[in-house]
Write an enzyme that holds these catalytic residues in place. Structure first.
Site, mmCIF file in Angstrom:
data_model
loop_
_atom_site.group_PDB
_atom_site.id
_atom_site.type_symbol
_atom_site.label_atom_id
_atom_site.label_comp_id
_atom_site.label_asym_id
_atom_site.label_seq_id
_atom_site.Cartn_x
_atom_site.Cartn_y
_atom_site.Cartn_z
ATOM 1 N N CYS A 123 0.820 -1.222 0.000
ATOM 2 C CA CYS A 123 0.000 0.000 0.000
ATOM 3 C C CYS A 123 0.847 1.261 0.000
ATOM 4 C CB CYS A 123 -0.916 0.004 1.206
ATOM 5 S SG CYS A 123 -1.787 -1.537 1.365
ATOM 6 N N HIS A 263 -2.801 6.644 3.836
ATOM 7 C CA HIS A 263 -3.328 5.397 3.276
ATOM 8 C C HIS A 263 -4.639 5.070 3.995
ATOM 9 C CE1 HIS A 263 -3.901 1.426 1.921
ATOM 10 N NE2 HIS A 263 -3.430 0.818 2.993
ATOM 11 N N ASN A 293 -10.027 -0.488 1.727
ATOM 12 C CA ASN A 293 -8.589 -0.380 1.497
ATOM 13 C C ASN A 293 -8.295 -0.784 0.049
ATOM 14 O OD1 ASN A 293 -5.838 -0.792 1.348
ATOM 15 N ND2 ASN A 293 -5.692 -1.894 3.292
HETATM 16 N N1 ACO Z 1 -16.893 -9.649 11.368
HETATM 17 C C1 ACO Z 1 -17.107 -10.018 12.629
HETATM 18 N N2 ACO Z 1 -16.147 -10.465 13.441
HETATM 19 C C2 ACO Z 1 -14.896 -10.516 12.948
HETATM 20 C C3 ACO Z 1 -14.598 -10.135 11.650
HETATM 21 C C4 ACO Z 1 -15.653 -9.687 10.842
HETATM 22 N N3 ACO Z 1 -15.463 -9.299 9.576
HETATM 23 N N4 ACO Z 1 -13.263 -10.283 11.464
HETATM 24 C C5 ACO Z 1 -12.776 -10.747 12.600
HETATM 25 N N5 ACO Z 1 -13.741 -10.899 13.502
HETATM 26 C C6 ACO Z 1 -13.639 -11.377 14.872
HETATM 27 C C7 ACO Z 1 -12.390 -12.179 15.100
HETATM 28 O O1 ACO Z 1 -12.551 -13.515 14.684
HETATM 29 C C8 ACO Z 1 -12.238 -12.061 16.597
HETATM 30 O O2 ACO Z 1 -13.111 -12.974 17.217
HETATM 31 P P1 ACO Z 1 -12.635 -13.835 18.474
HETATM 32 O O3 ACO Z 1 -12.298 -12.830 19.530
HETATM 33 O O4 ACO Z 1 -13.827 -14.680 18.759
HETATM 34 O O5 ACO Z 1 -11.439 -14.594 17.984
HETATM 35 C C9 ACO Z 1 -12.758 -10.654 16.907
HETATM 36 O O6 ACO Z 1 -13.552 -10.277 15.763
HETATM 37 C C10 ACO Z 1 -11.679 -9.633 17.118
HETATM 38 O O7 ACO Z 1 -10.712 -9.807 16.090
HETATM 39 P P2 ACO Z 1 -9.456 -8.926 16.036
HETATM 40 O O8 ACO Z 1 -8.628 -9.359 14.879
HETATM 41 O O9 ACO Z 1 -8.813 -8.827 17.370
HETATM 42 O O10 ACO Z 1 -10.129 -7.508 15.723
HETATM 43 P P3 ACO Z 1 -9.399 -6.135 15.588
HETATM 44 O O11 ACO Z 1 -10.022 -5.165 16.517
HETATM 45 O O12 ACO Z 1 -7.920 -6.260 15.601
HETATM 46 O O13 ACO Z 1 -9.829 -5.703 14.123
HETATM 47 C C11 ACO Z 1 -8.921 -5.598 11.933
HETATM 48 C C12 ACO Z 1 -9.450 -6.490 13.036
HETATM 49 C C13 ACO Z 1 -10.021 -4.660 11.492
HETATM 50 C C14 ACO Z 1 -8.474 -6.463 10.770
HETATM 51 C C15 ACO Z 1 -7.735 -4.770 12.478
HETATM 52 O O14 ACO Z 1 -6.810 -5.614 13.116
HETATM 53 C C16 ACO Z 1 -7.044 -4.011 11.407
HETATM 54 O O15 ACO Z 1 -7.577 -3.079 10.835
HETATM 55 N N6 ACO Z 1 -5.778 -4.339 11.128
HETATM 56 C C17 ACO Z 1 -5.011 -3.683 10.110
HETATM 57 C C18 ACO Z 1 -5.454 -4.192 8.796
HETATM 58 C C19 ACO Z 1 -4.835 -3.435 7.689
HETATM 59 O O16 ACO Z 1 -4.714 -2.235 7.753
HETATM 60 N N7 ACO Z 1 -4.448 -4.187 6.685
HETATM 61 C C20 ACO Z 1 -3.899 -3.721 5.522
HETATM 62 C C21 ACO Z 1 -2.742 -2.811 5.740
HETATM 63 S S1 ACO Z 1 -1.521 -2.862 4.553
HETATM 64 C C22 ACO Z 1 -2.304 -2.905 3.187
HETATM 65 O O17 ACO Z 1 -3.125 -2.076 3.067
HETATM 66 C C23 ACO Z 1 -2.064 -3.951 2.164
#
Ligand code: ACO
Length: 338
Positions: A123, A263, A293
């Site tokens: 990204c 980003h 994203n």
């Molecule tokens: N819907 C509902 N529940 C979900 C979903 C969903 N789509 N996805 C995950 N969960 C659940 C998980 O399974 C977990 O459940 P559990 O506690 O029973 O195991 C719970 O929600 C919490 O999951 P986390 O991963 O801890 O949630 P978090 O608050 O970290 O949010 C997220 C997840 C949104 C992916 C976050 O970590 C994030 O934004 N990370 C950065 C992602 C990013 O920016 N990626 C790309 C960057 S680089 C590029 O752009 C290529």
């Protein structure tokens, strides 16, 4: 690097002469995704800020999106494709492994005199591309460089994986870089990488390490694999750090930022960076709610929209900040010239 050394490197002022973007028509809302995986609108909005994303038409590949954005950017710069000396396409979803998507774009737009290559920096790719372009122009080698960030992430998304399929979208943004009046354009650049974080965000198979096979396909290894939490922690830390580095290189302070174009991965990451930089919301461009994203396309699309909204003005200090697969990060600070 000290400021004097940096000034020594940049011999000419280089800025954004023209911009364009292309967003596919098809919209997929969070409610649509509720029908595919065990998720819900409230969770996605609360954790990411995303409400919907756009998905490329089945007949379109990344180069098709890139060409539409590129043609708009070239026209916006008041140029023709024959004026372009180099095409850089930043993408993680090339049409094919080779030839490069940049070569396909070069041919399709008719940039007969241009060299072309793809750039892989996740990204951060568009900002990396703008940095490379600026130096090739500043050195006198090229006059006009087309930099495109284009992605069809929908093609490498596992639509059964709720951890990733809610996050990404398709799109393209492009800019033509060239000389601008002295004192304007790109003032400073900060690029970086930490390859030890590579496994946090990757497509495991399809390369020389794990060539495509029935087994890799069955194991869903041709899709995006991401450790969301690890990427999140990295992003929170690196966004503010690279922004501060680039400000220091330009001899500027946080208060000097007029517009941050980050980003667009997650509203919580953007908010955290804004808090660390002590920026009010009117100084931050956010459109993650509409597109999700779009990886390398996200910053040029946001830049285009900022201009459409009248938020880019002459003499403003505009800060572009990206982070992504690699792991990588990239910032450029631009004094807007028109
Ligand atoms: N819907 C509902 N529940 C979900 C979903 C969903 N789509 N996805 C995950 N969960 C659940 C998980 O399974 C977990 O459940 P559990 O506690 O029973 O195991 C719970 O929600 C919490 O999951 P986390 O991963 O801890 O949630 P978090 O608050 O970290 O949010 C997220 C997840 C949104 C992916 C976050 O970590 C994030 O934004 N990370 C950065 C992602 C990013 O920016 N990626 C790309 C960057 S680089 C590029 O752009 C290529």
């Amino acid at each position: 690097m000290r400021m004097e050394e940096y000034n020594y490197m940049i011999k000419q002022s280089v800025g954004f002469l023209g911009m364009g973007c292309y967003i596919p028509e098809k919209v997929v809302t969070n409610y649509d995704l509720e029908k595919l995986v065990d998720t819900n609108n409230d969770w996605i909005v609360e954790r990411t800020g995303i409400k919907e994303r756009h998905i490329a038409a089945p007949e379109d590949a990344t180069s098709d999106l890139a060409v539409r954005a590129a043609n708009l950017a070239i026209a916006d710069a008041g140029l023709t494709p024959e004026d372009i000396d180099l095409v850089i396409v930043a993408t993680e979803t090339p049409d094919t492994k080779f030839p490069s998507t940049a070569c396909l774009v070069q041919d399709k737009i008719g940039a007969k005199h241009a060299a072309a290559f793809d750039l892989s920096a996740g990204c951060s790719g568009f900002v990396y591309g703008a940095a490379v372009a600026s130096q090739l122009i500043a050195s006198g080698l090229y006059k006009h460089v087309l930099v495109v960030g284009a992605e069809t992430l929908s093609r490498i998304m596992n639509w059964k994986d709720r951890n990733t399929c809610v996050l990404f979208g398709d799109g393209a943004g492009a800019a033509v870089l060239g000389n601008v009046d002295e004192g304007y354009g790109i003032l400073a650049i900060d690029l970086g990488a930490d390859g030890s974080g590579g496994p946090h965000l990757s497509m495991p198979a399809g390369g020389s390490r794990k060539p495509a096979s029935h087994e890799t396909v069955d194991a869903c290894e041709h899709f995006i694999h991401m450790s969301g939490n690890d990427v999140f922690k990295f992003a929170i830390k690196i966004m503010a750090r690279t922004a501060l580095h680039v400000l220091e290189k330009a001899g500027l302070k946080k208060d000097d930022i007029d517009l941050l174009v980050p980003h667009q991965a997650n509203i919580r990451i953007i908010d955290s960076a804004a808090k660390r930089l002590k920026l009010s919301t009117d100084k931050i461009m956010v459109n993650v709610e509409k597109y999700g994203n779009t990886s390398a396309a996200s910053i040029p699309i946001a830049l285009c929209e900022a201009r459409e909204e009248g938020r880019l003005k002459k003499d403003q200090n505009v800060l572009l900040v990206g982070f992504g697969a690699g792991l990588t990060w990239a910032s450029v600070l631009v004094k807007w010239h028109k």
